[in-house]
Design an enzyme around this catalytic site. Structure first.
Site, PDB file in Angstrom:
ATOM      1  N   LEU A  21       0.638  -1.116   0.199  1.00  0.00           N
ATOM      2  CA  LEU A  21      -0.075   0.333  -0.014  1.00  0.00           C
ATOM      3  C   LEU A  21       0.586   0.739  -0.267  1.00  0.00           C
ATOM      4  CD1 LEU A  21      -2.820  -1.112   2.489  1.00  0.00           C
ATOM      5  CD2 LEU A  21      -3.394  -1.280   0.217  1.00  0.00           C
ATOM      6  N   ASP A  74       1.193  -9.508  -4.817  1.00  0.00           N
ATOM      7  CA  ASP A  74       2.912  -8.579  -4.946  1.00  0.00           C
ATOM      8  C   ASP A  74       2.710  -7.268  -5.472  1.00  0.00           C
ATOM      9  OD1 ASP A  74       4.976  -8.287  -3.353  1.00  0.00           O
ATOM     10  OD2 ASP A  74       6.333  -9.484  -5.020  1.00  0.00           O
TER      11      ASP A  74
HETATM   12 ZN   LIG Z   1       8.366  -9.953  -1.193  1.00  0.00          ZN
END
Ligand SMILES: [Zn+2]
Length: 484
Positions: A90, A331
């Site tokens: 974030l 990710d």
């Molecule tokens: Zn990582």
């Protein structure tokens, strides 16, 4: 796929569900998702879905439109429980130049996600209750549910354990020093013993720091050809093997983040066969791209763990089909352009993922649809697969990896007291996404909701797109556009 029964078992302490808000937008009190194919853990069926005041109130074919309802067209689309991302950066607090909770949640909603788990490698890191509460507070008005992972060690420095009990009391269910792995085996052992007592899971970014040092891409034929120092597969696999041994020693639960090599998956498969409490996620880009992308030295393809070989990609796809992989997690790692400008050795690793994950994953696993199969008129639609694809999974198999299985790993599923992962049935929370599995679209970085532009899919055409997302009964994305 084999069940993961230990995930279901534990929900000690107050869950994040306690922080649930009531649906916020009164003008969307009733929403009807019309004409689609519902896909959830119970299977596939033609059905309309009505959500009233944030709760599913009717599911079935040919329903009448309730008076005053907002109608979302789902013809030729899949209607699934909202997706759950176990691995979102974030960037807030401290990295607002790259992303904020608000912009990340908008990107997530456009990607079909109704929940994300924010990683703790912020600045300051989420290694105490104050920072966790700050991020959770920022998530309250967001376009999806914002949960957080706590750090395993203070400052993610790998030395002293973070106050995991105080974070668990806030509902944190996943802990990780992501960005780096916990290098010290003794620290990881103590953390696992502590986590076992708390009923929480430790997520590991598997990377042996000494072996990986100085590497900027996968160590192999391409790194040799390009003259770029590489990271060997063994740097990841050593830590996977070690943590499997520590899970055996302690009984603590380990969730392996973004696994990228065939060897890692083989280790996890063996550990699961032994009944050890381990789960694994892979990222969409590792299912779709290889280290050959680095041939032009384009830093957008620099990511950690690095893009690997065709053999690894094939093994990851097979692991998804075989049940070795429990979740696809993005990710999502936004970076401002200046962090990606310059040579490979100084560029920051990481790429955007939230807005492209569904398309990339459906295609990589052979479950995108070029034209939906026609139903038999009785509400039943046969699951469609693409013959000859590497893994050939049904859309239900793929959505399991992106919604209900990660919901359980995150502790956000309905049976754990949360509101994620479905199924889509009367009385369930109104969190769902509508996916057109056949839409072809070109990725334009300037049109993404993320504050950053570092997508590896810029200018490429993907198949499959999220058309609408409903979060707590509110249509937060309609016709691919975020509504606020
Ligand atoms: Zn990582």
């Amino acid at each position: 796929m084999p069940p993961v029964p230990w995930i279901w078992a534990r929900a000690s302490g107050p869950a994040m569900a306690d922080r649930r808000r009531t649906p916020a937008v009164a003008r969307h009190a009733t929403v009807m998702v019309r004409g689609g194919t519902v896909v959830d853990e119970t299977g596939e069926r033609r059905a309309d879905v009505v959500i009233t005041d944030g709760v599913v109130t009717a599911v079935g074919p040919g329903l009448e439109v309730p008076t005053g309802a907002t109608v979302l067209d789902a013809v030729d689309c899949l209607v699934a429980p909202g997706l759950v991302d176990l691995h979102t950066h974030l960037r807030q607090p401290g990295g607002e130049e790259a992303e904020t909770v608000e912009t990340a949640s908008r990107a997530a909603a456009r990607g079909g996600y109704t929940a994300v788990v924010g990683m703790p490698n912020t600045n300051p890191p989420i290694d105490n209750a104050a920072v966790a509460l700050e991020v959770l507070g920022l998530g309250e008005p967001a376009l999806c549910r914002v949960a957080v992972a706590g750090a395993i060690t203070v400052g993610r420095a790998g030395e002293c354990l973070a106050p995991m009990g105080e974070l668990a009391a806030l509902g944190v269910r996943l802990f990780t020093d992501d960005g780096t792995g916990v290098q010290d085996s003794g620290v990881m052992r103590r953390a696992l013993e502590y986590a076992r007592g708390l009923g929480v899971t430790l997520g590991q970014h598997c990377e042996d720091g000494d072996l990986a040092a100085g590497g900027h891409m996968h160590e192999g034929a391409w790194s040799s050809r390009l003259g770029v120092p590489g990271v060997p597969a063994a740097a990841e696999e050593l830590m996977v093997a070690r943590d499997i041994m520590l899970a055996r020693l302690t009984g603590g639960r380990v969730h392996f983040l973004h696994l990228s090599t065939a060897g890692s998956l083989a280790l996890v498969a063996t550990a699961k066969a032994e009944g050890l409490p381990v789960t694994a996620e892979v990222a969409p880009h590792h299912l779709a791209l290889t280290d050959a992308e680095l041939a032009g030295y384009d830093t957008v393809f620099k990511v950690n763990p690095p893009l690997r070989t065709e053999t690894d990609v094939a093994a990851l796809r097979a692991g998804c089909a075989a049940g070795t992989v429990d979740a696809v997690a993005t990710d999502h790692a936004p970076h401002p352009s200046q962090a990606k400008d310059g040579p490979l050795d100084t560029a920051a690793p990481g790429m955007l993922g939230l807005e492209t994950a569904v398309a990339v994953t459906l295609q990589a696993l052979g479950a995108e649809r070029d034209g939906m199969a026609e139903g038999d008129g009785n509400g039943a639609v046969p699951p469609t697969t693409r013959p000859g694809a590497a893994a050939s999974m049904t859309v239900g198999d793929v959505l399991a990896l992106m919604s209900w299985r990660p919901a359980r790993i995150a502790g956000l599923s309905v049976e754990q007291g949360g509101d994620q992962g479905g199924p889509i049935a009367v009385g369930m929370p109104g969190n769902l996404c509508v996916i057109d599995p056949a839409e072809r679209w070109e990725v334009d970085p300037d049109r993404l909701a993320s504050r950053s532009r570092n997508t590896p899919w810029a200018g490429r055409t993907l198949i499959g797109r999220v058309r609408h997302t409903v979060y707590r009964g509110e249509p937060v994305v309609v016709g691919t556009e975020a509504q606020r």
